[in-house]
Write a protein that holds these residues in place. Structure first.
Motif, PDB file in Angstrom:
ATOM      1  N   GLN A   1       1.011   2.384  -8.098  1.00 49.81           N
ATOM      2  CA  GLN A   1       0.789   2.864  -9.452  1.00 49.81           C
ATOM      3  C   GLN A   1       1.104   4.350  -9.526  1.00 49.81           C
ATOM      4  O   GLN A   1       0.936   5.092  -8.556  1.00 49.81           O
ATOM      5  CB  GLN A   1      -0.669   2.624  -9.861  1.00 49.81           C
ATOM      6  N   GLY A   2       1.568   4.788 -10.686  1.00 49.89           N
ATOM      7  CA  GLY A   2       1.841   6.208 -10.873  1.00 49.89           C
ATOM      8  C   GLY A   2       3.261   6.590 -10.490  1.00 49.89           C
ATOM      9  O   GLY A   2       4.160   5.744 -10.458  1.00 49.89           O
ATOM     10  N   LYS A   3       3.450   7.854 -10.180  1.00 53.62           N
ATOM     11  CA  LYS A   3       4.789   8.374  -9.946  1.00 53.62           C
ATOM     12  C   LYS A   3       5.382   7.860  -8.637  1.00 53.62           C
ATOM     13  O   LYS A   3       4.680   7.353  -7.767  1.00 53.62           O
ATOM     14  CB  LYS A   3       4.766   9.904  -9.964  1.00 53.62           C
ATOM     15  N   LEU A   4       6.686   8.049  -8.517  1.00 58.20           N
ATOM     16  CA  LEU A   4       7.432   7.545  -7.370  1.00 58.20           C
ATOM     17  C   LEU A   4       6.903   8.098  -6.055  1.00 58.20           C
ATOM     18  O   LEU A   4       6.973   7.423  -5.015  1.00 58.20           O
ATOM     19  CB  LEU A   4       8.916   7.878  -7.536  1.00 58.20           C
ATOM     20  N   ASP A   5       6.378   9.304  -6.064  1.00 60.15           N
ATOM     21  CA  ASP A   5       5.858   9.901  -4.829  1.00 60.15           C
ATOM     22  C   ASP A   5       4.774   9.034  -4.188  1.00 60.15           C
ATOM     23  O   ASP A   5       4.629   9.021  -2.950  1.00 60.15           O
ATOM     24  CB  ASP A   5       5.287  11.296  -5.112  1.00 60.15           C
ATOM     25  N   ASN A   6       4.021   8.311  -4.994  1.00 61.97           N
ATOM     26  CA  ASN A   6       2.978   7.439  -4.447  1.00 61.97           C
ATOM     27  C   ASN A   6       3.583   6.308  -3.626  1.00 61.97           C
ATOM     28  O   ASN A   6       3.056   5.922  -2.586  1.00 61.97           O
ATOM     29  CB  ASN A   6       2.121   6.874  -5.575  1.00 61.97           C
ATOM     30  N   LEU A   7       4.700   5.770  -4.097  1.00 64.61           N
ATOM     31  CA  LEU A   7       5.410   4.735  -3.340  1.00 64.61           C
ATOM     32  C   LEU A   7       6.028   5.338  -2.081  1.00 64.61           C
ATOM     33  O   LEU A   7       6.005   4.719  -1.005  1.00 64.61           O
ATOM     34  CB  LEU A   7       6.481   4.086  -4.204  1.00 64.61           C
ATOM     35  N   LYS A   8       6.560   6.521  -2.187  1.00 64.51           N
ATOM     36  CA  LYS A   8       7.150   7.181  -1.016  1.00 64.51           C
ATOM     37  C   LYS A   8       6.115   7.383   0.080  1.00 64.51           C
ATOM     38  O   LYS A   8       6.416   7.225   1.275  1.00 64.51           O
ATOM     39  CB  LYS A   8       7.757   8.519  -1.422  1.00 64.51           C
ATOM     40  N   ASN A   9       4.893   7.709  -0.305  1.00 68.82           N
ATOM     41  CA  ASN A   9       3.834   7.890   0.691  1.00 68.82           C
ATOM     42  C   ASN A   9       3.505   6.588   1.405  1.00 68.82           C
ATOM     43  O   ASN A   9       3.224   6.572   2.610  1.00 68.82           O
ATOM     44  CB  ASN A   9       2.579   8.445   0.016  1.00 68.82           C
ATOM     45  N   ILE A  10       3.539   5.473   0.676  1.00 71.67           N
ATOM     46  CA  ILE A  10       3.278   4.170   1.293  1.00 71.67           C
ATOM     47  C   ILE A  10       4.360   3.824   2.319  1.00 71.67           C
ATOM     48  O   ILE A  10       4.082   3.257   3.374  1.00 71.67           O
ATOM     49  CB  ILE A  10       3.204   3.075   0.202  1.00 71.67           C
ATOM     50  N   LEU A  11       5.604   4.180   1.996  1.00 70.94           N
ATOM     51  CA  LEU A  11       6.740   3.795   2.833  1.00 70.94           C
ATOM     52  C   LEU A  11       7.115   4.857   3.865  1.00 70.94           C
ATOM     53  O   LEU A  11       8.075   4.681   4.616  1.00 70.94           O
ATOM     54  CB  LEU A  11       7.949   3.513   1.935  1.00 70.94           C
ATOM     55  N   LYS A  12       6.361   5.916   3.921  1.00 68.20           N
ATOM     56  CA  LYS A  12       6.661   7.001   4.848  1.00 68.20           C
ATOM     57  C   LYS A  12       6.670   6.496   6.291  1.00 68.20           C
ATOM     58  O   LYS A  12       5.769   5.776   6.719  1.00 68.20           O
ATOM     59  CB  LYS A  12       5.631   8.121   4.687  1.00 68.20           C
ATOM     60  N   ASP A  13       7.703   6.847   7.026  1.00 72.10           N
ATOM     61  CA  ASP A  13       7.847   6.485   8.450  1.00 72.10           C
ATOM     62  C   ASP A  13       7.977   4.983   8.680  1.00 72.10           C
ATOM     63  O   ASP A  13       7.726   4.492   9.786  1.00 72.10           O
ATOM     64  CB  ASP A  13       6.670   7.021   9.271  1.00 72.10           C
ATOM     65  N   ASN A  14       8.381   4.234   7.654  1.00 70.71           N
ATOM     66  CA  ASN A  14       8.578   2.788   7.794  1.00 70.71           C
ATOM     67  C   ASN A  14       9.988   2.530   8.329  1.00 70.71           C
ATOM     68  O   ASN A  14      10.879   2.082   7.611  1.00 70.71           O
ATOM     69  CB  ASN A  14       8.363   2.087   6.449  1.00 70.71           C
ATOM     70  N   GLU A  15      10.188   2.820   9.602  1.00 69.87           N
ATOM     71  CA  GLU A  15      11.527   2.735  10.194  1.00 69.87           C
ATOM     72  C   GLU A  15      11.989   1.292  10.399  1.00 69.87           C
ATOM     73  O   GLU A  15      13.183   1.001  10.339  1.00 69.87           O
ATOM     74  CB  GLU A  15      11.542   3.485  11.527  1.00 69.87           C
ATOM     75  N   GLU A  16      11.055   0.395  10.624  1.00 72.87           N
ATOM     76  CA  GLU A  16      11.426  -1.000  10.878  1.00 72.87           C
ATOM     77  C   GLU A  16      12.045  -1.642   9.636  1.00 72.87           C
ATOM     78  O   GLU A  16      13.099  -2.277   9.702  1.00 72.87           O
ATOM     79  CB  GLU A  16      10.192  -1.795  11.319  1.00 72.87           C
ATOM     80  N   ASP A  17      11.403  -1.478   8.484  1.00 75.35           N
ATOM     81  CA  ASP A  17      11.929  -2.070   7.252  1.00 75.35           C
ATOM     82  C   ASP A  17      13.162  -1.333   6.749  1.00 75.35           C
ATOM     83  O   ASP A  17      13.915  -1.871   5.938  1.00 75.35           O
ATOM     84  CB  ASP A  17      10.847  -2.095   6.171  1.00 75.35           C
TER      85      ASP A  17
END
Length: 350
Positions: A48-64
């Motif tokens: 929810q909210g701005k794109l930065d919130n999604l970026k934080n969830i996916l941070k360092d997700n090298e496998e995906d």
């Protein structure tokens, strides 16, 4: 208005999806999400909210990051409150279909009632979830994924730009369009979809603009485009004449501030070759109104939304002040729901 992106290829997937969405943030900021095809299943990430919130969830997700195919969405809420449940992508009842959507489905309530009667359970308040369930329902009558998509599209009233993944078709990204913008990007490193040019410029300038009621079946090295009946169409790619620098914020804090400061240049560019001197009349060759039809006008109606609506209000003031014709300004998001009162002596601008 929302923004969608998609990619199929061997380049870093999540990096493109997030970067592409960042170029479309002007189209929505209520929520963001992506879906990727990974190990015979579809994985969805939302925030929810701005794109930065999604970026934080996916941070360092090298496998995906190594996934082969994915879609992304940035939302401006229309149906359903702006929360994580209503965020895109939406997944079908049995997780066979995931999709992102820009547009409004007018008959979603009727379709939702039909699907609910068949046992489909809805998780969100959105019109988009109806499309996912509808495609899955069409899969019961065909094993061809493109045909299932086209089957569902024929039942939709309204506007859509879609990016679609099928769990059992990991090598194809599907896209479809009606009354909403959608572009297919072509490159040697894979192929893309996006709502608007800025999302693609860093990756390719070779694009195909989809027309209404067209469906694209996109593989890593090929693109097949059909009409809604499955007939294959021949579409010639175009080269975008822009440079990436022309669509970035150029040091401004946000795009709106940049657009405000760009207004003098935009007016000059708009009038270039149209207003050549103070004595010659303005050239508007693309406007096909005759002098007689203009003299017979009794009313003008301007349909717009967002900042265009405010520009339309300025236009209303100027037209009424200098010409004396009554002008109505209508919000386009509401226009389709109301009775339109018009006649042959009315001019509609939209």
């Amino acid at each position: 208005m929302c923004g969608i992106v998609g990619y199929i290829g061997k380049e870093p997937l999540i990096s493109f999806l997030l970067n592409g969405l960042s170029k479309l943030e002007y189209r929505g900021y209520d929520s963001a999400g992506i879906a990727i095809h990974k190990q015979d299943s579809i994985k969805v990430f939302k925030a929810q909210g701005k794109l930065d919130n999604l970026k934080n969830i996916l941070k360092d997700n090298e496998e995906d990051e190594k996934a082969f195919i994915g879609i992304g969405h940035i939302r401006w809420a229309t149906h359903g409150v702006p929360n994580e449940i209503n965020a895109h992508p939406h997944v079908s009842f049995e997780n066979n279909v995931a999709l992102v959507h820009n547009g409004i489905i007018e008959n979603y309530k009727e379709l939702k009632e039909e699907l609910t009667a068949k046992g489909y359970v809805f998780q969100s308040q959105t019109d988009t979830e109806v499309i996912a369930h509808l495609i899955e329902n069409c899969l019961k009558d065909t094993k061809d994924f493109g045909n299932a998509l086209r089957c569902a599209l024929k039942k939709l009233d309204g506007a859509y730009a879609l990016g679609v993944l099928f769990k059992d078709d990991p090598d194809t990204l599907y896209a479809a369009k009606k009354n909403a913008p959608l572009i297919v990007g072509l490159s040697e490193k894979g192929n893309y979809i996006a709502s608007d040019v800025p999302a693609l410029l860093e990756y390719t300038k070779k694009v195909i603009y989809l027309n209404d009621l067209e469906v694209a079946e996109i593989k890593e090295n090929s693109v097949t485009i059909t009409d809604i009946n499955g007939n294959i169409l021949k579409k010639k790619p175009e080269i975008i004449p822009w440079e990436p620098i022309s669509i970035n914020k150029m040091g401004y804090k946000h795009f709106m501030l940049k657009e405000i400061h760009e207004q003098p240049d935009v007016i000059r560019q708009t009038l270039f070759n149209r207003l050549t001197s103070q004595t010659d009349p303005i050239k508007l060759d693309e406007v096909k109104l005759t002098e007689e039809s203009l003299k017979n006008l009794k009313r003008i109606q301007i349909i717009a939304c967002g900042t265009s609506l405010h520009a339309a209000l300025v236009g209303k003031y100027l037209i009424e002040e200098f010409i004396g014709l009554p002008v109505d300004v209508e919000a386009s998001s509401e226009y389709i729901y109301k009775r339109v009162v018009s006649d042959k002596n009315s001019l509609t601008i939209g």
